[in-house]
Design a protein around this motif. Structure first.
Motif, short mmCIF file in Angstrom:
data_model
loop_
_atom_site.label_atom_id
_atom_site.label_comp_id
_atom_site.label_asym_id
_atom_site.label_seq_id
_atom_site.Cartn_x
_atom_site.Cartn_y
_atom_site.Cartn_z
N ARG A 20 -8.09 -29.01 -40.17
CA ARG A 20 -8.35 -28.50 -41.57
C ARG A 20 -10.07 -28.09 -41.60
O ARG A 20 -10.15 -27.14 -42.26
N ALA A 21 -10.89 -28.75 -41.07
CA ALA A 21 -12.21 -28.51 -41.04
C ALA A 21 -12.43 -27.18 -40.39
O ALA A 21 -13.42 -26.16 -40.62
N ILE A 22 -11.61 -26.76 -39.23
CA ILE A 22 -11.75 -25.38 -38.57
C ILE A 22 -11.34 -24.26 -39.55
O ILE A 22 -12.02 -23.31 -39.68
N ILE A 23 -9.87 -24.75 -40.13
CA ILE A 23 -9.41 -23.69 -41.16
C ILE A 23 -10.39 -23.26 -42.13
O ILE A 23 -10.38 -22.05 -42.45
N ALA A 24 -11.08 -24.37 -42.72
CA ALA A 24 -12.12 -24.21 -43.79
C ALA A 24 -13.25 -23.25 -43.39
O ALA A 24 -13.80 -22.55 -44.22
N GLN A 25 -13.65 -23.30 -42.07
CA GLN A 25 -14.71 -22.39 -41.46
C GLN A 25 -14.28 -21.09 -41.21
O GLN A 25 -15.12 -20.18 -41.33
N GLN A 26 -12.92 -20.84 -41.06
CA GLN A 26 -12.49 -19.44 -40.83
C GLN A 26 -12.25 -18.77 -42.30
O GLN A 26 -12.34 -19.20 -42.98
N ALA A 27 -11.96 -17.36 -42.07
CA ALA A 27 -11.89 -16.52 -43.12
C ALA A 27 -10.51 -16.93 -43.70
O ALA A 27 -9.53 -17.38 -43.25
N PRO A 28 -10.57 -16.84 -45.18
CA PRO A 28 -9.06 -17.19 -45.82
C PRO A 28 -8.18 -16.40 -45.42
O PRO A 28 -8.38 -15.21 -45.04
N ARG A 29 -6.78 -17.00 -45.70
CA ARG A 29 -5.72 -15.98 -45.05
C ARG A 29 -5.62 -14.80 -45.69
O ARG A 29 -5.39 -13.83 -45.20
N ALA A 30 -6.05 -14.85 -46.95
CA ALA A 30 -5.96 -13.44 -47.58
C ALA A 30 -6.94 -12.49 -47.14
O ALA A 30 -6.66 -11.32 -47.20
N GLU A 31 -7.83 -12.77 -46.39
CA GLU A 31 -9.02 -11.99 -45.79
C GLU A 31 -8.39 -11.25 -44.50
O GLU A 31 -8.42 -10.22 -44.39
N TYR A 32 -7.74 -12.05 -44.00
CA TYR A 32 -7.01 -11.54 -42.56
C TYR A 32 -5.63 -10.66 -43.24
O TYR A 32 -5.74 -9.58 -42.60
#
Ligand code: ADP
Ligand code: MG
Length: 202
Positions: free
Chosen positions: A155-167
């Motif tokens: 979850r912490a890594i996901i929070a550091q990555q761009a949000p799904r909407a941005e991809y």
């Protein structure tokens, strides 16, 4: 230059699995994570600069990057993360371009770039963007299944990555990877047919 597809998406969404499926169809594959790993192995082109910047404590006795130590540092220190990226990113890009030139005999090439949202240079390099996407619960269960990471760590890594909407905003095509591997293979087969008929500049 032949047709190049940028493949991106969040951790555990299935980028590596999708790349393997495209490779079985005969596509050229460039994996920027694999390049990064290679650059930071013993004797890798990034080792000297990492030693100069971070000190010899970050290099193992046999001359590779101490990955665990570096991961801990960059996770809590944004400036250090940036310094590491300033070393690695230009070297990775240079290697990716060299590999792309060598893959000109392939019908098309898939370049796996996890952080395509933050990488204008790769967005220029590719003619098309493919995003592999899945629900966050699926992401977490797949990553905890494939590694020793815990759900809070994922979850912490996901929070550091761009949000799904941005991809998804970047995507010319989206693979939705919530179902099984058969379904995934079917989606890749359809895209393979399309990509085989596309040419650069069309
Ligand atoms: N459709 C699927 N069904 C079941 N397992 C999958 C599926 N897609 C991917 N996986 C598994 O989920 C994990 C994460 O996939 P991976 O391709 O490594 O993601 P990424 O490269 O985006 O981080 C891997 O263990 C992979 O085998
Ligand atoms: Mg991967």
């Amino acid at each position: 230059m032949s047709f190049a597809v940028g493949l991106t998406g969040g951790i555990g969404c299935g980028k590596s699995t999708v790349a393997d499926l495209f490779e079985k169809h005969g596509a050229g594959i460039i994996d920027t994570d694999a390049i990064s790993h290679h650059l930071t192995q013993r004797g890798g082109d990034a080792i000297a600069a990492i030693r100069d910047t971070f000190g010899k404590d970050y290099i193992t006795d046999d001359g590779a990057l101490d990955r665990a130590k570096m991961r801990t540092l960059v996770f809590s220190d944004a400036a250090a993360k940036q310094r590491l990226e300033q070393i690695l990113h230009p070297l990775i890009l240079e290697q990716a371009k060299a590999q792309l030139r060598q893959l000109q005999n392939k019908p098309y090439t898939v370049i796996v770039v996890p952080l395509l949202t933050d990488s204008p240079a790769y967005r220029k390099l590719v003619q098309h963007v493919l995003v592999v996407d899945c629900d966050e619960t699926t992401q977490i269960s797949r990553v905890t299944g494939r590694s020793r990471m815990t759900a809070p760590e994922v979850r912490a890594i996901i929070a550091q990555q761009a949000p799904r909407a941005e991809y998804l905003q970047l995507a010319d095509d989206v693979i939705l990877n919530n179902a099984g591997l058969d379904n995934l293979a079917e989606q890749v087969a359809i895209l393979h047919k399309r990509y085989s008929n596309m040419q650069c500049g069309h």
